[in-house]
Design a protein around this motif. Structure first.
Motif, mmCIF file in Angstrom:
data_model
loop_
_atom_site.group_PDB
_atom_site.id
_atom_site.type_symbol
_atom_site.label_atom_id
_atom_site.label_comp_id
_atom_site.label_asym_id
_atom_site.label_seq_id
_atom_site.Cartn_x
_atom_site.Cartn_y
_atom_site.Cartn_z
ATOM 1 N N GLY A 1 0.756 -1.231 0.000
ATOM 2 C CA GLY A 1 0.000 0.000 0.000
ATOM 3 C C GLY A 1 0.791 1.288 0.000
ATOM 4 N N ALA A 2 0.072 2.363 0.343
ATOM 5 C CA ALA A 2 0.649 3.703 0.339
ATOM 6 C C ALA A 2 1.712 3.870 1.410
ATOM 7 N N ASP A 3 1.674 3.051 2.459
ATOM 8 C CA ASP A 3 2.722 3.146 3.475
ATOM 9 C C ASP A 3 4.074 2.751 2.895
ATOM 10 N N ILE A 4 4.082 1.775 1.992
ATOM 11 C CA ILE A 4 5.339 1.368 1.351
ATOM 12 C C ILE A 4 5.742 2.394 0.291
ATOM 13 N N THR A 5 4.774 2.928 -0.443
ATOM 14 C CA THR A 5 5.087 3.992 -1.396
ATOM 15 C C THR A 5 5.738 5.165 -0.672
ATOM 16 N N ALA A 6 5.162 5.525 0.485
ATOM 17 C CA ALA A 6 5.742 6.612 1.280
ATOM 18 C C ALA A 6 7.130 6.239 1.776
ATOM 19 N N GLY A 7 7.301 4.970 2.143
ATOM 20 C CA GLY A 7 8.606 4.506 2.601
ATOM 21 C C GLY A 7 9.652 4.591 1.514
ATOM 22 N N LEU A 8 9.283 4.205 0.297
ATOM 23 C CA LEU A 8 10.218 4.298 -0.826
ATOM 24 C C LEU A 8 10.596 5.755 -1.082
ATOM 25 N N GLN A 9 9.604 6.645 -0.931
ATOM 26 C CA GLN A 9 9.863 8.071 -1.095
ATOM 27 C C GLN A 9 10.807 8.574 0.000
ATOM 28 N N ALA A 10 10.581 8.118 1.228
ATOM 29 C CA ALA A 10 11.382 8.600 2.369
ATOM 30 C C ALA A 10 12.849 8.243 2.231
ATOM 31 N N VAL A 11 13.133 7.007 1.796
ATOM 32 C CA VAL A 11 14.535 6.565 1.716
ATOM 33 C C VAL A 11 15.090 6.674 0.295
ATOM 34 N N ARG A 12 14.222 7.131 -0.645
ATOM 35 C CA ARG A 12 14.638 7.300 -2.050
ATOM 36 C C ARG A 12 15.300 6.024 -2.563
ATOM 37 N N LEU A 13 14.618 4.917 -2.370
ATOM 38 C CA LEU A 13 15.200 3.611 -2.688
ATOM 39 C C LEU A 13 15.600 3.514 -4.154
ATOM 40 N N HIS A 14 14.794 4.082 -5.028
ATOM 41 C CA HIS A 14 15.048 3.963 -6.467
ATOM 42 C C HIS A 14 16.287 4.729 -6.907
ATOM 43 N N GLU A 15 16.785 5.649 -6.053
ATOM 44 C CA GLU A 15 17.985 6.408 -6.381
ATOM 45 C C GLU A 15 19.245 5.797 -5.786
ATOM 46 N N ASN A 16 19.072 4.767 -4.964
ATOM 47 C CA ASN A 16 20.209 4.156 -4.289
ATOM 48 C C ASN A 16 21.051 3.364 -5.291
ATOM 49 N N LYS A 17 22.342 3.560 -5.246
ATOM 50 C CA LYS A 17 23.241 2.878 -6.176
ATOM 51 C C LYS A 17 23.599 1.473 -5.693
ATOM 52 N N GLU A 18 23.253 1.178 -4.433
ATOM 53 C CA GLU A 18 23.570 -0.137 -3.873
ATOM 54 C C GLU A 18 22.374 -1.079 -4.012
ATOM 55 N N THR A 19 22.600 -2.348 -3.715
ATOM 56 C CA THR A 19 21.515 -3.326 -3.692
ATOM 57 C C THR A 19 20.932 -3.312 -2.281
#
Length: 557
Positions: A294-312
């Motif tokens: 849900g939106a809690d995970i979407t918000a979480g991805l936004q908070a930690v900017r997971l998609h911009e992380n260069k690591e795994t």
């Protein structure tokens, strides 16, 4: 018909013979804590009857109260069918605000560009309030400097509300409480079942919206802010919680293909939802990934900017639901697994939420002596989720609980004498004595196994689908109010996370809230995350080959 008199509320309900005490209580408007919604599994709805009234009730199913408590007149309200007029004494329900709930969450910095903008028109002497460029309302005088928004983390068990100044971008106050819905149904599946009926949906919605309004009152009052200057509320929660808060039938979430009936990445009029803020105010529902992510995970991805992380990186939100995402080379895989309520202290003999007297930390000294820490430092009355994890991890580490999850015999080799002395029998079954009044049962350990096994199986399948060996995981981020109180050692000791992740685990707190604040402060981030969730590869565990086999293997400590 029979009449049940409830004390100390002094309320009565007349119901058909064979109705349960819990059903009668709801008819009378009496609150009885029943996290399993009458499924007769959590054992938390005990009430007291006079000895003569015990003869007028019949308990259905296998109740969980020890014989001693039954002898003192206690029965489970959800299991006790009434066949005569009786009087019921209900213990005081714990305060909805007496629990230890983490509200802090890490978040990336975003530019200040909110959806809500105010402009003062000096020639007219009015201030226009705009939402995404559309006129929401007009106010007399210059109020351009007074613009506020609220983020609500609607967790399955807890609620967290934060008040944010949209002009300065600062958080002004936070408040938290138990989600009132958890008194009726403790997990998502139970909520879906209850919310699929009109009366149940209305009750669940009324409870959560009422509590959200009370929390908004609390943060506004603490900050000296008028509710009429709050223009937008972000609902950050799992898909089911959003349905219930919006008053939308969650039934489609409970049957294949588990789709949402709610349009997200969209706004609702605040007035229509029952949220009491400014005239023309809005409620924003962030984008969701799937029916169970849900939106809690979407918000979480936004908070930690997971998609911009260069690591795994593996991102895991641990709670009643185990939702997780894996990022590698800019690609994201996500899944969700039903961990169940054990981490919240439910289905545990002495389990409780994180309130005063709950064991929250446990450690074993080299000589085998036990050190226990409770919330508020008071006498132990139960065990909350973080304490449960600590206890089980320590018992596994010191050989008191075997890899198969069973207590060893007190005379087993290698067990320190002080620990062996705590291996006792209670109600004819093995248990581990924490204090004279609180102990861990074999069934409790099994509940932990099931919860951690579900999350570990989800982790394994995410890694498999993304072709990522555990050795290549560079970071594991643990999110959620519950996760914030855990330790890396307990997570790897019980096997919720692979042992190879030791030293790479970080705790990012309540990212559902902090990510929601980013949505509040930056309208562009909403569009960005809406586009991102469409690219996430959802791993449906129910469709994964050999899931049962992997889950069984994941049960091992």
């Amino acid at each position: 018909m029979v009449t049940i008199h409830f004390l100390p509320d002094d309320k009565r309900a007349t119901v058909p013979k064979g109705s349960t005490i819990l059903e009668a209580a709801r008819t009378a408007g009496v609150t009885i804590d029943s996290p399993c919604n009458g499924a007769v599994v959590c054992g938390k709805c005990a009430v007291t009857l006079a000895s003569e009234d015990l003869e007028r009730v019949v308990e259905k199913g296998a109740h969980q109260l020890p014989a001693g408590e039954r002898a003192r007149g206690q029965v489970l309200a959800c299991a006790a069918e009434v066949y005569g007029n009786i009087t019921v004494v209900v213990d005081d329900a714990p305060s909805l605000r007496s629990f230890k709930i983490a509200s802090h969450g890490e978040a990336a910095v975003v530019d200040l560009a909110p959806h809500i903008v105010k402009e003062y028109l000096s020639d007219l002497g009015v201030t226009r309030v705009l939402g995404g460029g559309a006129l929401l309302t007009e106010e007399e005088g210059d109020t351009a400097g007074e613009s506020y928004g609220v983020v609500v983390d609607i967790g399955t068990t807890t609620l967290v509300v934060a008040l944010v100044d949209l002009v300065s971008g600062t958080q002004l106050a936070t408040a938290s409480a138990l989600n009132p819905q958890s008194r009726h149904a403790q997990d998502v599946l139970s909520r879906i079942k209850m919310g699929s009926e009109g009366r149940g949906l209305a009750e669940l919605r009324r409870g959560v919206i009422g509590e959200i309004n009370a929390l908004i009152d609390q943060v506004a009052g603490a900050s000296g802010v008028s509710r009429s200057r709050i223009y937008e509320v972000i609902f950050s929660g799992n898909t089911c919680m959003l349905h219930l808060a919006a008053g939308v039938d969650p039934a489609p979430l409970g049957r294949y293909p588990y789709t949402s009936a709610l349009t997200c990445a969209a706004w609702l009029p605040a007035q229509a939802t029952g949220i009491d803020i400014a005239h023309g105010g809005l409620v924003y529902l962030p984008p969701i990934i799937s029916g169970y992510i849900g939106a809690d995970i979407t918000a979480g991805l936004q908070a930690v900017r997971l998609h911009e992380n260069k690591e795994t990186v593996l991102f895991v939100d641990i709670g009643t639901n185990g939702e997780m995402a894996l990022c590698r080379d800019g690609k994201i895989w996500a899944t969700s697994t039903a961990a169940g309520p054990a981490f919240e202290g439910m289905n545990i003999r002495f389990g409780m939420r994180a309130g005063e007297g709950a064991i929250e930390r446990c450690s074993v000294h080299p000589d085998g002596s036990l050190e226990i820490r409770t919330i508020a430092g008071t006498e132990a009355v139960g065990i909350c989720g973080s304490g449960l994890m600590d206890i089980v991890a320590e018992l596994v580490a010191h050989g008191v609980v075997g890899k198969n999850g069973k207590f060893v015999k007190p005379d087993s080799a290698g067990i320190p004498e002080k620990l062996a002395e705590r291996l006792v029998e209670r109600d004819g079954k093995p248990a581990f004595l924490l204090t004279d009044k609180v102990w861990l049962t074999q069934k409790d350990v099994r509940q932990v196994q099931l919860a951690k096994g579900a999350i570990r199986a989800g982790v394994e399948f995410l890694l498999h689908e993304a072709s990522v060996p555990v050795a290549e995981l560079q970071q594991v981020l643990i999110a959620g109010s519950f996760g914030y109180h855990l330790t890396a050692e307990s997570l790897t000791t019980i096997g919720l996370l692979p042992a190879e992740t030791s030293g790479r685990i970080g705790f990012v707190g309540n990212t559902a809230k902090s990510g929601g604040e980013a949505f509040l402060l930056n309208a562009v981030s909403r569009e960005e995350m809406r586009d991102l969730v469409e690219q996430v590869q959802v791993v449906e565990l129910a469709n994964c080959k050999d899931f049962d086999k992997v889950f069984v293997e994941a049960l091992s400590f």
